[in-house]
Design an enzyme around this catalytic site. Structure first.
Site, mmCIF file in Angstrom:
data_model
loop_
_atom_site.group_PDB
_atom_site.id
_atom_site.type_symbol
_atom_site.label_atom_id
_atom_site.label_comp_id
_atom_site.label_asym_id
_atom_site.label_seq_id
_atom_site.Cartn_x
_atom_site.Cartn_y
_atom_site.Cartn_z
ATOM 1 C CG HIS A 149 97.062 15.856 61.242
ATOM 2 N ND1 HIS A 149 95.871 16.307 61.760
ATOM 3 C CD2 HIS A 149 97.604 16.915 60.594
ATOM 4 C CE1 HIS A 149 95.700 17.578 61.443
ATOM 5 N NE2 HIS A 149 96.749 17.970 60.751
ATOM 6 C CD GLU A 160 96.497 20.099 57.747
ATOM 7 O OE1 GLU A 160 96.440 20.625 58.874
ATOM 8 O OE2 GLU A 160 97.384 19.311 57.417
ATOM 9 C CG HIS A 193 106.530 25.124 64.913
ATOM 10 N ND1 HIS A 193 107.369 25.220 63.826
ATOM 11 C CD2 HIS A 193 106.885 23.986 65.560
ATOM 12 C CE1 HIS A 193 108.196 24.197 63.818
ATOM 13 N NE2 HIS A 193 107.932 23.437 64.868
ATOM 14 C CG HIS A 243 94.912 14.908 58.591
ATOM 15 N ND1 HIS A 243 95.931 15.396 57.813
ATOM 16 C CD2 HIS A 243 95.239 13.621 58.889
ATOM 17 C CE1 HIS A 243 96.846 14.466 57.650
ATOM 18 N NE2 HIS A 243 96.459 13.378 58.286
ATOM 19 C CG HIS A 289 98.376 19.702 64.341
ATOM 20 N ND1 HIS A 289 99.548 19.202 63.825
ATOM 21 C CD2 HIS A 289 97.624 20.043 63.268
ATOM 22 C CE1 HIS A 289 99.515 19.234 62.508
ATOM 23 N NE2 HIS A 289 98.349 19.728 62.131
HETATM 24 FE FE LIG Z 1 97.633 19.890 60.247
#
Ligand SMILES: [Fe+2]
Length: 436
Positions: free
Chosen positions: A372, A347, A298, A366, A341
């Site tokens: 998470h 976030e 990703h 988070h 991560h």
């Molecule tokens: Fe995230």
């Protein structure tokens, strides 16, 4: 309006309200022919109007960041007179006096039953960082409304506002014209521009974010090239529109976290013509042109940044407003859902199409280094998926990434929509480690 099979709007609706196109463009508009003068401060503006300037950047800011608009209106804004302080109980401004939490937090959709107030009454703060006095940070609110603001106008002197409807279409009336905003779209109102939110459906719910820092701008595209992500032409600014004098209007302004109000004898939406580049916008999040890996693994979620309020080049932006549209995922030998991560930036993520279920998160937070990733049941699904390209998502998700820890407002922490057991989605994991 024509959609392809995945819901991306490929043709514009013929019946759509007239807009002007582009982000940051120098625009001009007149609601009555001849209302727009050739110069900004003529001795006698046409049609008996008066000239008024509003700025969104320091006078000497670089051209690319300079924001200002001249309005030609029936009355100058000075006619508002004196303001008196009022109370809006749930519309809070950071710092809240608490402690940012290192726990993963989630909220279900806020209940809309019994929503009788308007957009302003219905704002409830979820979390925030920074402070308008320090001109840094962001506040994230939800709103639930059951009626239009009608004869009420709002000016936020603290922050630029992003309004993201999740349920119910809105008509955002601004000094520079009107924006029709439906779920999957967003409205951006510059700091200092008067507006009102009317409902086009019986009930409205969504998010309202306040940017206390540098005005939002399009991020640089770097190696992506000159097209991609949120494209300039997909931002729509209003055309000039004004209201008749009509009835008395309550004018409310937010200044350094406090609310002040007065009653005007007329509508403050009396701008007949305007010229400048400080404008409200609307943007359809389904128009976001996502890029991503087509080989393996990703890319970082920075590829989903639609707008940024810049901060520190290493520690992170004041905040990035990011859009995760429904999209193809195609990596070979790749765990397709976002993996586990822990990030230095914080976030806040809103799942606009989350089910209407008080046990299912529609928004998550988070903070820095809070781990998470996929729920344990999603992990099992991702481990067994094949390599065939797959269409992922059923509607746009937005997330805000900020360098500053987000503090949760007590009224959002204590609210029934707050899922205090959210972290349990990661329970039940069993190690598969088998040393040979
Ligand atoms: Fe995230």
């Amino acid at each position: 309006m024509t959609n392809d099979v995945h819901g991306v709007v490929l043709q514009r609706a013929e019946s759509e309200r007239a807009y002007q196109y582009g982000f940051g463009n120098e625009l001009q508009s007149e609601a009555v022919p001849g209302a727009l003068p050739l110069t900004n401060n003529p001795r006698q503006p046409p049609l008996g109007l008066v000239s008024e300037l509003v700025t969104g950047a320091a006078f000497v800011a670089a051209r690319a960041q300079n924001l200002r608009t001249y309005m030609f209106r029936k009355r100058p804004s000075t006619t508002r007179g004196r303001l008196d302080e009022i109370d809006l109980a749930h519309f809070l401004t950071p710092p809240f006096g608490g402690k940012p939490s290192p726990n993963a937090m989630g909220w279900a959709h806020f209940d809309t039953s019994g929503a009788t107030g308007d957009f302003l009454d219905g704002i409830r703060t979820i979390c925030g960082n920074g402070s308008p006095k320090e001109q840094a940070g962001v506040a994230i609110h939800t709103y639930v409304a059951g009626k239009s603001m009608e004869r009420r106008a709002f000016l936020n002197a603290d922050g630029e506002m992003i309004i993201v409807p999740q349920k119910g279409r809105l008509q955002v009336v601004t000094e520079l014209g009107v924006l029709d905003v439906a779920p999957s779209e967003m409205a951006i109102i510059p700091r200092g521009i008067k507006f009102r939110v009317d409902l086009l459906d019986p009930v409205a719910r969504g998010y309202a974010c306040e940017n206390f820092g540098a005005p939002l701008r399009l991020p640089e595209l770097g190696l992506i090239g000159s097209f991609g992500q949120a494209q300039i032409i997909d931002f729509k600014a209003p055309t000039a529109a004004f209201e008749d004098d009509g009835e008395a209007t309550e004018f409310v302004t937010k200044y350094c976290g406090a609310f002040w109000a007065t009653t005007l004898s007329h509508s403050p939406f009396d701008v007949v013509a305007w010229r400048g580049n400080m404008t409200p916008y609307k943007y359809d999040m389904n128009r976001f042109m996502a890029v991503g890996s087509v080989t393996y693994d990703h890319s970082d979620p920075s590829i989903y940044c639609a707008l940024t309020s810049p901060g520190d080049p290493v520690l992170g932006a004041n905040f990035d407003f990011c859009i995760l549209p429904p999209r193809w995922v195609a990596g070979d030998h790749t765990f397709r859902p976002p993996g586990y991560h822990r990030n230095c930036v914080v976030e806040f993520l809103a799942l606009l199409t989350a089910p209407e279920d008080p046990a299912i998160p529609a928004a998550t937070l988070h903070n820095s280094y809070v781990p998470h990733g996929p729920a344990t049941r999603i992990l099992e699904m991702g481990r067994t998926q094949g390599d065939e390209p797959a269409w992922m998502g059923d509607g746009p998700v937005f997330f805000i990434e900020s360098r500053f820890p987000l503090e949760i407002a007590k009224s959002a922490f204590d609210h029934p929509a707050c899922l205090h057991n959210y972290h349990e989605k990661w329970s039940g994991f069993e190690s598969r480690f088998q040393p040979d």
